[in-house]
Design an enzyme around this catalytic site. Structure first.
Site, mmCIF file in Angstrom:
data_model
loop_
_atom_site.group_PDB
_atom_site.id
_atom_site.type_symbol
_atom_site.label_atom_id
_atom_site.label_comp_id
_atom_site.label_asym_id
_atom_site.label_seq_id
_atom_site.Cartn_x
_atom_site.Cartn_y
_atom_site.Cartn_z
ATOM 1 N N THR A 49 0.432 -9.047 33.120
ATOM 2 C CA THR A 49 1.889 -9.001 33.073
ATOM 3 C C THR A 49 2.377 -7.574 33.269
ATOM 4 O O THR A 49 1.640 -6.604 33.059
ATOM 5 C CB THR A 49 2.432 -9.502 31.725
ATOM 6 O OG1 THR A 49 2.241 -8.489 30.722
ATOM 7 C CG2 THR A 49 1.761 -10.786 31.283
ATOM 8 N N ASP A 50 3.629 -7.444 33.646
ATOM 9 C CA ASP A 50 4.263 -6.134 33.609
ATOM 10 C C ASP A 50 4.393 -5.711 32.150
ATOM 11 O O ASP A 50 4.187 -6.492 31.222
ATOM 12 C CB ASP A 50 5.622 -6.173 34.320
ATOM 13 C CG ASP A 50 5.948 -4.860 35.002
ATOM 14 O OD1 ASP A 50 5.555 -3.793 34.480
ATOM 15 O OD2 ASP A 50 6.612 -4.877 36.055
ATOM 16 N N TRP A 51 4.799 -4.477 31.932
ATOM 17 C CA TRP A 51 4.695 -3.873 30.612
ATOM 18 C C TRP A 51 5.820 -4.331 29.677
ATOM 19 O O TRP A 51 6.996 -4.324 30.043
ATOM 20 C CB TRP A 51 4.730 -2.360 30.755
ATOM 21 C CG TRP A 51 3.405 -1.674 30.889
ATOM 22 C CD1 TRP A 51 3.079 -0.463 30.342
ATOM 23 C CD2 TRP A 51 2.231 -2.103 31.597
ATOM 24 N NE1 TRP A 51 1.780 -0.142 30.664
ATOM 25 C CE2 TRP A 51 1.238 -1.132 31.426
ATOM 26 C CE3 TRP A 51 1.914 -3.245 32.335
ATOM 27 C CZ2 TRP A 51 -0.048 -1.241 31.965
ATOM 28 C CZ3 TRP A 51 0.639 -3.371 32.888
ATOM 29 C CH2 TRP A 51 -0.317 -2.380 32.700
#
Length: 559
Positions: free
Chosen positions: A276-278
């Site tokens: 996932t993105d952060w």
């Protein structure tokens, strides 16, 4: 493996080089030692500038020693956002520091050369390897179809075919023909294409959470990802946004089973790592600014349920998080099975084995010292900086300038003129003016949010009038550093020459202005003629602004 050890693999947190026993309050993190030995984490995004490569290598070895002393001795995989360009935005990239410095990806796209992109990626790979960085949190292959979007600088521009060609070369340079100890694994982003943001706003922030497709071009944005997967992309990162007005559920992509499992895994056949993105799970602070978790569409869920939803969607890792206890609780309460964890753990361990980390995770500090920022690497980057300069107009052949002129400058260190001209203090005293401008944007509040250049693409009236006044006084060379398209019709009409750059130093620009180098760049996107045209365009459709001032591919040269 114990449940806790498996859970630790699923988190890709951040880390700052420094004392390993010291907490990292800037990111709300425990010490590196605790994350490795206590939480069983073994994937870290290295943040901060690398100015002393040997010291960074020694610190990395210290962390690997910590990991080796754990029960299973699972080595650490270090990753990084892009480091070889000009952008220094804590949310998307890091300063070049001691590494070689090249144009932004937009500038590489302006040169239309797959060979150059592969050469760039090969140089960056060798610098990363010397530092122990084994995962590149790039390339970013979103299509720049919404000109106002703040992330365009990291893309290859607006054209799907060009982006597809360049991403293949990028992956060849980083991953090599056979993934192994000499490779840097790439995390291609942002699936399924992060360009079509409503009003150009970015989904790092709640007001930018929606991706919209009024032109019905969802599949068009998949084209570069198909090319990347065909070229052997090892890892994929979904974006924060949530699709609106498509067949898919209106929840952020990393929570979206139809997008991750249905589209990426099943339809496109991807069996690599999905991270996932952060910051999708935990509310936090970045640069003193409160940042809610980017759980768009599922904001109502608690942290435990968000983790459950990401795993159910088909993702393997949680970017920017260190909450392994949540995965442990989900398994112990029967909400997630051990078998589900095993699927992701196997992918993550396989990557470490393929990269050779289990055989030898250590690096040589002396090799890092002599490799990172090597003279020939820097020289190649500097040549690319000059060639990527893009000349849009050159009225009556004003460029290249001759030597010995009296020059009025703005935005340029006079020392960079290197004796080619004398600097005067006003346009009235000058034979020619050289103005270096940043692309316009509407400032946003907050330490972190202010780093995202969004809003109008047109210069404020006061700034525009000031620039036009100089142009009326003396023949004027204007350079605009484009981190996204700008609206420039008045400047294009008034300037004696108009250049745009995508990451070129002052000396690089002046070498072009004075003819020591020739501009080779071609626009990687259309430049719109007005904000009205931008606002009327469809954000998912390429080349959709009416009557653009300059078209994709435009660029003049001295030859």
């Amino acid at each position: 493996m114990t449940l806790e050890e498996k859970a630790g693999l699923l988190f890709h947190s951040m880390v700052v080089p420094g004392p390993v026993q010291q907490a990292q309050p800037a990111f709300g993190l425990a010490s590196t030692a605790h994350m490795v030995t206590g939480q069983h984490l073994s994937h870290f995004n290295l943040v901060g500038s690398i100015d002393d490569p040997a010291a960074t290598a020694r610190w990395q070895n210290e962390v690997q020693e910590l990991a080796r002393r754990t029960r299973l001795g699972i080595p650490v995989t270090f990753s990084t956002d892009p480091r070889n360009h000009f952008t220094d935005n804590a949310g998307v990239a890091a300063a070049a520091g001691g590494l070689s410095q090249w144009p932004e990806p937009l500038g590489l796209a302006a040169l239309r050369s797959a060979e150059l992109v592969e050469r760039f990626a090969d140089v960056a790979r060798r610098e990363y390897l010397a530092l122990g960085l084994r995962v590149a949190l790039h390339p970013q292959i979103d299509l720049a179809t919404e000109p106002r979007w703040a992330r365009i600088a990291g893309t290859f521009g607006e054209d799907a075919d060009l982006t597809s060609e360049l991403v293949r070369a990028y992956l060849r340079g980083f991953q090599t023909a056979q993934v192994g100890p000499g490779s840097v694994s790439t995390m291609t982003k942002h699936f399924p294409g992060g360009g079509p943001q409503r009003d150009g706003e970015d989904p790092h922030f709640p007001y930018g959470r929606e991706q919209v497709y009024p032109g019905g071009r969802f599949d068009h944005h998949l084209a570069p990802f198909r090319a990347a997967l065909d070229a052997g992309a090892r890892q994929v990162m979904p974006y924060y946004g949530m699709p609106v007005g498509t067949e898919h559920e209106e929840v952020a992509f990393a929570f979206n089973h139809g997008v991750i499992t249905g589209l990426l895994r099943e339809e496109l056949g991807f069996d690599g790592i999905v991270c996932t993105d952060w910051g999708l799970i935990t509310d936090t602070q970045i640069m003193g600014q409160d940042m809610p978790a980017r759980a768009w569409g599922v904001e109502h869920l608690d942290e435990l349920s968000r983790v459950e939803r990401v795993l159910a969607a088909g993702c393997d890792q949680f970017g920017g998080e260190a909450r392994s206890e949540l995965v442990v609780e989900l398994v112990r309460t029967g909400r997630v099975s051990q078998e589900r964890l095993d699927v992701s753990a196997a992918r993550l361990l396989r990557e470490k084995f393929l990269l050779g980390l289990f055989d030898d995770p250590f690096v040589d500090p002396e090799h890092a010292r002599v490799t990172v920022g090597r003279a020939d690497f820097r020289a190649q980057g500097e040549v690319a900086q000059r060639e990527a300069v893009t000349l849009l107009t050159n009225d009556r052949g004003l460029l290249p300038l001759g030597r010995g002129l009296r020059v009025y400058t703005e935005g340029i260190d006079p020392a960079a003129l290197d004796g080619r001209a004398s600097v005067v203090g006003s346009p009235e005293e000058a034979d020619v003016a050289v103005l270096r401008l940043e692309a316009p944007f509407e400032p946003r509040p907050g330490g972190f949010e202010a780093m995202f250049h969004a809003g109008s693409l047109a210069f404020a009236r006061e700034e525009l009038d000031r620039v036009l006044a100089v142009c009326r006084t003396v023949p004027t060379v204007v350079d605009v550093h484009l981190d996204r398209p700008s609206v420039l019709p008045e400047i294009a009409a008034a300037a004696g020459a108009l250049l745009v750059t995508f990451g070129s130093s002052g000396p690089a620009l002046l070498d072009v202005v004075f003819g020591a180098a020739s501009p080779r760049g071609r626009l990687p996107f259309d430049l719109p003629s007005s904000m009205a045209a931008v606002e009327a365009s469809r954000p998912d459709v390429p080349f959709d602004t009416a009557d653009p001032l300059f078209r994709f591919g435009h660029g003049l040269s001295y030859d």
